[in-house]
Design a protein around this motif. Structure first.
Motif, PDB file in Angstrom:
ATOM      1  N   ALA A  15       0.841  -1.194   0.000  1.00  0.00           N
ATOM      2  CA  ALA A  15       0.000   0.000   0.000  1.00  0.00           C
ATOM      3  C   ALA A  15       0.877   1.245   0.000  1.00  0.00           C
ATOM      4  N   LYS A  16       0.425   2.268  -0.715  1.00  0.00           N
ATOM      5  CA  LYS A  16       1.207   3.503  -0.744  1.00  0.00           C
ATOM      6  C   LYS A  16       0.464   4.586   0.012  1.00  0.00           C
ATOM      7  N   ASN A  17       1.195   5.323   0.819  1.00  0.00           N
ATOM      8  CA  ASN A  17       0.694   6.521   1.492  1.00  0.00           C
ATOM      9  C   ASN A  17      -0.350   6.267   2.566  1.00  0.00           C
ATOM     10  N   LEU A  18      -0.691   4.985   2.833  1.00  0.00           N
ATOM     11  CA  LEU A  18      -1.630   4.735   3.930  1.00  0.00           C
ATOM     12  C   LEU A  18      -1.012   5.165   5.257  1.00  0.00           C
ATOM     13  N   ASP A  19       0.332   5.086   5.327  1.00  0.00           N
ATOM     14  CA  ASP A  19       1.023   5.455   6.561  1.00  0.00           C
ATOM     15  C   ASP A  19       0.923   6.945   6.842  1.00  0.00           C
ATOM     16  N   LYS A  20       0.554   7.722   5.800  1.00  0.00           N
ATOM     17  CA  LYS A  20       0.479   9.180   5.990  1.00  0.00           C
ATOM     18  C   LYS A  20      -0.883   9.605   6.545  1.00  0.00           C
ATOM     19  N   LEU A  21      -1.865   8.706   6.484  1.00  0.00           N
ATOM     20  CA  LEU A  21      -3.210   9.063   6.934  1.00  0.00           C
ATOM     21  C   LEU A  21      -3.254   9.133   8.462  1.00  0.00           C
ATOM     22  N   PRO A  22      -4.180   9.948   9.005  1.00  0.00           N
ATOM     23  CA  PRO A  22      -4.287   9.993  10.468  1.00  0.00           C
ATOM     24  C   PRO A  22      -4.771   8.657  11.013  1.00  0.00           C
ATOM     25  N   ASN A 184       3.680  -1.631   9.485  1.00  0.00           N
ATOM     26  CA  ASN A 184       5.104  -1.380   9.722  1.00  0.00           C
ATOM     27  C   ASN A 184       5.554  -0.083   9.061  1.00  0.00           C
ATOM     28  N   GLN A 185       4.934   0.236   7.917  1.00  0.00           N
ATOM     29  CA  GLN A 185       5.239   1.527   7.275  1.00  0.00           C
ATOM     30  C   GLN A 185       4.805   2.677   8.180  1.00  0.00           C
ATOM     31  N   TYR A 186       3.664   2.493   8.810  1.00  0.00           N
ATOM     32  CA  TYR A 186       3.139   3.518   9.716  1.00  0.00           C
ATOM     33  C   TYR A 186       4.136   3.808  10.843  1.00  0.00           C
ATOM     34  N   MET A 187       4.806   2.759  11.321  1.00  0.00           N
ATOM     35  CA  MET A 187       5.733   2.925  12.451  1.00  0.00           C
ATOM     36  C   MET A 187       6.888   3.857  12.088  1.00  0.00           C
ATOM     37  N   ILE A 188       7.387   3.739  10.847  1.00  0.00           N
ATOM     38  CA  ILE A 188       8.487   4.607  10.409  1.00  0.00           C
ATOM     39  C   ILE A 188       8.028   6.058  10.399  1.00  0.00           C
ATOM     40  N   THR A 189       6.799   6.279   9.931  1.00  0.00           N
ATOM     41  CA  THR A 189       6.312   7.648   9.777  1.00  0.00           C
ATOM     42  C   THR A 189       5.910   8.248  11.117  1.00  0.00           C
ATOM     43  N   ARG A 190       5.167   7.468  11.921  1.00  0.00           N
ATOM     44  CA  ARG A 190       4.534   8.043  13.112  1.00  0.00           C
ATOM     45  C   ARG A 190       5.265   7.773  14.415  1.00  0.00           C
ATOM     46  N   GLN A 191       6.107   6.751  14.457  1.00  0.00           N
ATOM     47  CA  GLN A 191       6.772   6.457  15.732  1.00  0.00           C
ATOM     48  C   GLN A 191       8.280   6.435  15.532  1.00  0.00           C
ATOM     49  N   SER A 192       8.755   7.363  14.691  1.00  0.00           N
ATOM     50  CA  SER A 192      10.170   7.357  14.311  1.00  0.00           C
ATOM     51  C   SER A 192      11.093   7.581  15.504  1.00  0.00           C
ATOM     52  N   LEU A 217      10.428   0.665   2.116  1.00  0.00           N
ATOM     53  CA  LEU A 217      10.032   0.941   0.731  1.00  0.00           C
ATOM     54  C   LEU A 217      10.690   2.226   0.250  1.00  0.00           C
ATOM     55  N   ASP A 218      10.769   2.355  -1.074  1.00  0.00           N
ATOM     56  CA  ASP A 218      11.378   3.538  -1.667  1.00  0.00           C
ATOM     57  C   ASP A 218      10.659   4.815  -1.222  1.00  0.00           C
ATOM     58  N   THR A 219       9.336   4.708  -1.031  1.00  0.00           N
ATOM     59  CA  THR A 219       8.549   5.894  -0.664  1.00  0.00           C
ATOM     60  C   THR A 219       8.901   6.395   0.735  1.00  0.00           C
ATOM     61  N   GLN A 220       9.604   5.581   1.517  1.00  0.00           N
ATOM     62  CA  GLN A 220       9.908   5.981   2.900  1.00  0.00           C
ATOM     63  C   GLN A 220      11.400   6.172   3.128  1.00  0.00           C
ATOM     64  N   ARG A 221      12.143   6.293   2.038  1.00  0.00           N
ATOM     65  CA  ARG A 221      13.603   6.378   2.159  1.00  0.00           C
ATOM     66  C   ARG A 221      14.037   7.470   3.149  1.00  0.00           C
ATOM     67  N   LYS A 222      13.498   8.693   2.952  1.00  0.00           N
ATOM     68  CA  LYS A 222      13.954   9.813   3.790  1.00  0.00           C
ATOM     69  C   LYS A 222      13.601   9.586   5.253  1.00  0.00           C
ATOM     70  N   GLU A 223      12.342   9.179   5.492  1.00  0.00           N
ATOM     71  CA  GLU A 223      11.913   8.957   6.885  1.00  0.00           C
ATOM     72  C   GLU A 223      12.751   7.860   7.531  1.00  0.00           C
ATOM     73  N   ALA A 224      13.058   6.810   6.749  1.00  0.00           N
ATOM     74  CA  ALA A 224      13.808   5.680   7.309  1.00  0.00           C
ATOM     75  C   ALA A 224      15.234   6.095   7.653  1.00  0.00           C
ATOM     76  N   GLU A 225      15.865   6.880   6.766  1.00  0.00           N
ATOM     77  CA  GLU A 225      17.247   7.294   7.034  1.00  0.00           C
ATOM     78  C   GLU A 225      17.312   8.155   8.286  1.00  0.00           C
ATOM     79  N   LYS A 226      16.298   9.011   8.437  1.00  0.00           N
ATOM     80  CA  LYS A 226      16.259   9.866   9.627  1.00  0.00           C
ATOM     81  C   LYS A 226      15.992   9.015  10.878  1.00  0.00           C
TER      82      LYS A 226
END
Ligand code: SF4
Ligand code: SF4
Length: 449
Positions: A15-22, A184-192, A217-226
């Motif tokens: 899924a793409k961008n579901l991790d960005k939703l509230p 798991n994608q959500y965790m990178i975005t919201r619980q970094s 995923l490629d879509t989370q490269r920046k968040e993951a590196e941070k």
């Protein structure tokens, strides 16, 4: 053939961008139905009885063997009964029915800021007492993953083999195995903020003496590196199913193939989903037990897909209602991902620790499967990621020719479901394999992390 199959499998992407939703919290329902079997191993023993008042986070079930973990009350309330009820993943198990009181509130925690000075044994014991599990039909617990020799179901695959090698690669994965799941994608975005500490804890528990990888995923490269903050090297992986399966993630990152029926530890690799790593961190650092789940709610009956935070024991009906999903058009309700999830027969089935997704489908999206004859098209053989012969294997499973099932290497089956997905005869391939493994008491995918 391969090109056309690639096109067939194109929809099976992460899924793409579901991790960005509230992520909204589902309110507590009037009654919570907390199963005492939400894990691999034996059912937990109840330590409360009807009429008892319980507090959020209080232990209500004690682990009864090494592989199981404790179960906790998700919120304040009164136990109104302990009943045998259908388990979302098959069979029956005991359920503690809690009449809830008031609004959801955070679980009382018992922090331990000095947790990193504890021994691995002490940390794993605390994680077990906090009931931390992975996801899936019979999810393994963290303490059993890091103690493979202590688990009867894994020990059997180590008998006669060399001792497990030391872990030289730790993979913390922020990629969900199944399409449309985004936990798991959500965790990178919201619980970094918790990611570096969670990785540090996993390093300590696994004793890794080589590389540590954060797969994303490629879509989370920046968040993951941070988020990795130098604790792990970030590796970008494709989100195309079935390449997201743990076994194939290990192969793509290390070039090592996991022997049939064995765990990644048998090739010196530990694989932990990021959600589980963060839950383990919260257990040992903050003293927070697992009482709720972040869940993706998706399927063609759900527009748009949503990610919610629901208490364990909340009936699916309440979660769908909160997401504004009407029940009438839903013809199939699935717990787990769209490929390997389990169909439920009632909207009353409650959330357990193994459920990371609720899929609601309308009738026009359902493709009927039936025990039709194999037409020998060869598509399943062409695309099986485990290089098996699913056509022959499925026939032996269908007619219970157990000798041949073993000879055709059923333990190497990853239970990815790709063969059933592409089969033009719509044969229930995955169901054949899972049923045969269960009957023959062979290790199941999901128990072998
Ligand atoms: S489920 Fe089918 S395609 Fe997947 S590994 Fe097993 S036999 Fe192969
Ligand atoms: S895809 Fe289905 S019909 Fe084709 S060979 Fe495999 S089992 Fe037989």
């Amino acid at each position: 053939m391969l090109n056309s199959l690639y096109e067939i499998l194109m929809p099976l992407r992460a899924a793409k961008n579901l991790d960005k939703l509230p992520v909204n919290a589902v309110p507590a329902p009037e009654f919570l139905y907390v199963h005492l079997k939400q894990h691999e191993g034996a059912e937990a023993a109840p330590v409360v009885k009807a009429g008892d008042e319980v507090k959020a986070g209080q232990t209500i079930g004690w682990a009864m063997d090494f592989m199981s973990a404790d179960v906790h009350a998700p919120m304040d309330g009164k136990v109104v009964g302990i009943e045998r009820q259908p388990n979302p993943y098959g069979g029956f198990s005991s359920v503690v029915v809690i009449k809830t009181e008031g609004k959801r509130k955070p679980v009382e925690s018992t922090p331990d800021p000095d947790y990193l000075s504890k021994s691995n044994g002490e940390l794993l014991h605390r994680i077990r007492r906090m009931g931390i599990m992975c996801e899936g039909p019979a999810p393994p617990s963290i303490h059993s993953i890091f103690n493979p020799y202590m688990c009867p179901s894994r020990l059997v695959v180590h008998v006669g083999r060399d001792p497990l090698p030391p872990v030289d690669t730790l993979i913390v994965t922020a990629i969900d195995e199944e399409p449309i799941v985004s936990i798991n994608q959500y965790m990178i975005t919201r619980q970094s903020n918790d990611v570096p500490e969670a990785i540090k804890l996993m390093k300590k528990l696994s004793g890794v003496n080589g590389r540590t990888v954060l797969a994303c995923l490629d879509t989370q490269r920046k968040e993951a590196e941070k988020a990795a903050s130098g604790e792990a090297e970030v590796k970008i992986m494709s989100g195309r199913y079935p390449g997201t399966l743990r076994e194939l993630t290990v192969w793509r990152l290390t070039g090592r193939e996991i022997p049939a029926g064995a765990s990644p530890m048998s090739v010196g690799v530990a694989v932990i989903p990021l959600r589980t790593a963060i839950a383990a961190l919260k257990a040992v650092r903050d003293g927070i037990p697992q009482t709720s789940m972040i869940v993706t709610v998706a399927g063609d009956a759900v527009t748009p897909p949503q990610t919610v935070d629901a208490l364990i024991g909340t009936p699916a009906r309440d979660i769908l209602k909160f997401c504004d999903v009407p029940e009438a058009p839903i013809k199939k309700l699935v717990f787990g991902g769209p490929i390997r999830g389990k169909s439920q027969f009632s909207f009353d089935m409650p959330l357990t620790k193994g459920v990371n997704t609720i899929v609601a489908l309308k009738a026009d999206k359902l493709v009927p499967i039936a025990e039709n004859n194999c037409i020998n098209c060869g598509a399943c053989v062409e695309f099986c990621p485990a290089r098996l012969q699913p056509n022959m294997l499925s026939r032996h499973c269908q007619f219970r020719v157990f000798d041949e099932i073993v000879k055709k290497h059923i333990t190497a089956c990853l239970e990815c479901g790709v063969c059933g997905y592409i089969c033009p005869s719509r044969r229930p391939m995955l169901q054949y394999f899972q049923n045969a493994k269960q009957q023959m008491k062979l290790p199941r995918k999901g128990n072998m992390l």
